[in-house]
Design a protein around this motif. Structure first.
Motif, PDB file in Angstrom:
ATOM      1  N   TYR A  50       7.791  -8.760   2.680  1.00 24.11           N
ATOM      2  CA  TYR A  50       7.540  -9.944   2.072  1.00 24.11           C
ATOM      3  C   TYR A  50       7.129 -11.042   2.823  1.00 24.11           C
ATOM      4  O   TYR A  50       6.279 -11.987   2.439  1.00 24.11           O
ATOM      5  CB  TYR A  50       8.722 -10.452   0.844  1.00 24.11           C
ATOM      6  N   LEU A  53       3.584 -10.780   4.050  1.00 16.08           N
ATOM      7  CA  LEU A  53       2.809 -10.903   2.593  1.00 16.08           C
ATOM      8  C   LEU A  53       2.541 -12.362   2.507  1.00 16.08           C
ATOM      9  O   LEU A  53       1.312 -12.523   1.985  1.00 16.08           O
ATOM     10  CB  LEU A  53       2.924 -10.015   1.549  1.00 16.08           C
ATOM     11  N   ARG A  54       3.497 -13.127   2.481  1.00 15.56           N
ATOM     12  CA  ARG A  54       3.623 -14.539   2.038  1.00 15.56           C
ATOM     13  C   ARG A  54       2.795 -15.022   3.068  1.00 15.56           C
ATOM     14  O   ARG A  54       1.972 -15.973   2.423  1.00 15.56           O
ATOM     15  CB  ARG A  54       4.917 -15.016   1.887  1.00 15.56           C
ATOM     16  N   LEU A 141      10.119  -6.019  -4.513  1.00 14.71           N
ATOM     17  CA  LEU A 141       8.928  -6.354  -3.927  1.00 14.71           C
ATOM     18  C   LEU A 141       7.650  -6.351  -4.743  1.00 14.71           C
ATOM     19  O   LEU A 141       6.656  -7.136  -4.583  1.00 14.71           O
ATOM     20  CB  LEU A 141       8.721  -5.201  -2.817  1.00 14.71           C
ATOM     21  N   ARG A 145       4.988  -9.463  -4.760  1.00 19.58           N
ATOM     22  CA  ARG A 145       3.642  -9.433  -4.558  1.00 19.58           C
ATOM     23  C   ARG A 145       2.729  -9.816  -5.690  1.00 19.58           C
ATOM     24  O   ARG A 145       1.943 -10.703  -5.489  1.00 19.58           O
ATOM     25  CB  ARG A 145       3.180  -7.792  -4.406  1.00 19.58           C
ATOM     26  N   GLU A 150      -1.100 -10.905  -6.169  1.00 23.23           N
ATOM     27  CA  GLU A 150      -1.590  -9.384  -5.982  1.00 23.23           C
ATOM     28  C   GLU A 150      -1.896  -8.817  -7.387  1.00 23.23           C
ATOM     29  O   GLU A 150      -0.945  -8.995  -8.314  1.00 23.23           O
ATOM     30  CB  GLU A 150      -0.993  -8.494  -5.267  1.00 23.23           C
ATOM     31  N   LEU A 152      -1.560  -5.435  -9.024  1.00 22.78           N
ATOM     32  CA  LEU A 152      -0.789  -4.015  -8.435  1.00 22.78           C
ATOM     33  C   LEU A 152      -1.209  -2.996  -9.527  1.00 22.78           C
ATOM     34  O   LEU A 152      -0.477  -1.879  -9.425  1.00 22.78           O
ATOM     35  CB  LEU A 152       0.857  -4.255  -8.712  1.00 22.78           C
ATOM     36  N   TRP A 184       2.625  -5.953   7.406  1.00 20.55           N
ATOM     37  CA  TRP A 184       3.684  -5.873   6.098  1.00 20.55           C
ATOM     38  C   TRP A 184       4.344  -4.666   5.983  1.00 20.55           C
ATOM     39  O   TRP A 184       5.685  -4.563   5.734  1.00 20.55           O
ATOM     40  CB  TRP A 184       3.256  -6.471   4.786  1.00 20.55           C
ATOM     41  N   ASP A 253      -1.412   3.008  -1.032  1.00 21.19           N
ATOM     42  CA  ASP A 253      -0.537   1.682  -0.680  1.00 21.19           C
ATOM     43  C   ASP A 253       0.670   2.268  -0.209  1.00 21.19           C
ATOM     44  O   ASP A 253       1.401   3.126  -0.715  1.00 21.19           O
ATOM     45  CB  ASP A 253      -0.571   0.910  -2.176  1.00 21.19           C
TER      46      ASP A 253
END
Length: 291
Positions: A50, A53-54, A141, A145, A150, A152, A184, A253
């Motif tokens: 995370y 990603l952040r 998660l 996300r 995002e 998903l 990530w 993914d």
């Protein structure tokens, strides 16, 4: 008879849909905040994923620490604690001593974390009976996300594919696994290795993919698997296969690829007569004696 772990692994797409459909309007880190994300075991690896990603989403500086190793005296706008049980000693002690805003994500609303954190997100629908953590980790998660903006939809479809595809016989026969990630997905590679160790006591390692050439590739060879979560660096497959080892890369993914790793870990456990619901030497939460 299906184990609890198998049922929990299979429920992940549904859990992810529920999580992304109910992202809290507040509680989670706000854009621009300097954030420390903490957890233990699996939650620490999710925190690492995370954090990358952040920052990649431009939301602000984000650090990830094992709760026992979080540095004292460093300034943050928020601490985000990830704790399935809500009872882990190191996480509770960190929250109790925090002098900044705190948020916790947990599965159990009847635990001490509910009063120690300023704000709490409860994912009780993703809680687990198994000691080995699977769906709670990925569901939190997925929530994080989605909170970063995002979509998903494709990720959930990939997870459904990961559940439907047959497992390669190589996964049951291999003597050693190395999991690789980039950015990530390195946190997920660490988690993949942990799942194999917990569920079936496999010999596993994990590395950033570009670092694999810098020494660790020496472990590759016949009967050993190098498993990429995400897109592999150019040429790495050829280098691994030249050793006689197996290189796995699916294009799914990375979070969905982790689902496939979870399935392999359980299949290996059952083949060895191990109980994936009750792994050796482990408990659901580490609670240390006071003093």
């Amino acid at each position: 008879m299906t184990t609890h772990t198998e049922a929990e692994i299979a429920s992940q797409p549904a859990c992810w849909r529920r999580a992304v459909g109910a992202v809290p309007a507040s509680a989670l880190p706000r854009p621009g905040e300097r954030v420390a994300v903490v957890g233990c075991g699996t939650s620490w690896f999710v925190a690492q994923a995370y954090a990358v990603l952040r920052e990649r989403a431009g939301q602000g500086e984000t650090d990830a620490f094992a709760a026992s190793e979080a540095p004292a005296g460093r300034s943050y706008d928020r601490i985000l604690a990830l704790t399935r049980s809500g009872t882990t000693t190191e996480v509770l002690e960190l929250l109790e001593g925090a002098d900044t805003r705190t948020t916790a994500i947990t599965a159990d609303p009847a635990t001490p974390v509910m009063t120690l954190a300023d704000e709490v997100v409860v994912l009780d629908f993703a809680d687990e009976r198994s000691v080995v953590q699977t769906r709670f980790a990925t569901t939190q998660l997925a929530l994080l996300r989605a909170h970063l903006g995002e979509d998903l939809t494709g990720v959930i479809a990939d997870a459904e594919r990961a559940l439907a595809e047959p497992l390669s016989p190589d996964l049951l026969a291999a003597e050693q696994f190395t999991f690789l990630g980039r950015g990530w997905s390195y946190g997920l590679a660490l988690e993949a290795g942990l799942k194999m160790r917990e569920a079936c006591r496999a010999w596993t390692e994990a590395y950033p993919a570009m670092e694999y050439r810098h020494g660790p590739i020496s472990i590759a060879g016949p009967g050993r698997i190098t498993w990429m979560l995400g897109e592999a660096p150019r040429g790495l497959r050829d280098e691994v296969e030249a050793t006689g080892g197996v290189f796995l890369e699916s294009g799914l993914d990375p979070m969905a690829e982790l689902v496939k790793v979870q399935r392999a870990a359980v299949a290996r456990a059952l083949a060895q007569g191990l109980d994936p619901d009750e792994p050796l030497h482990l408990t659901r939460s580490v609670i240390l004696p006071s003093g």
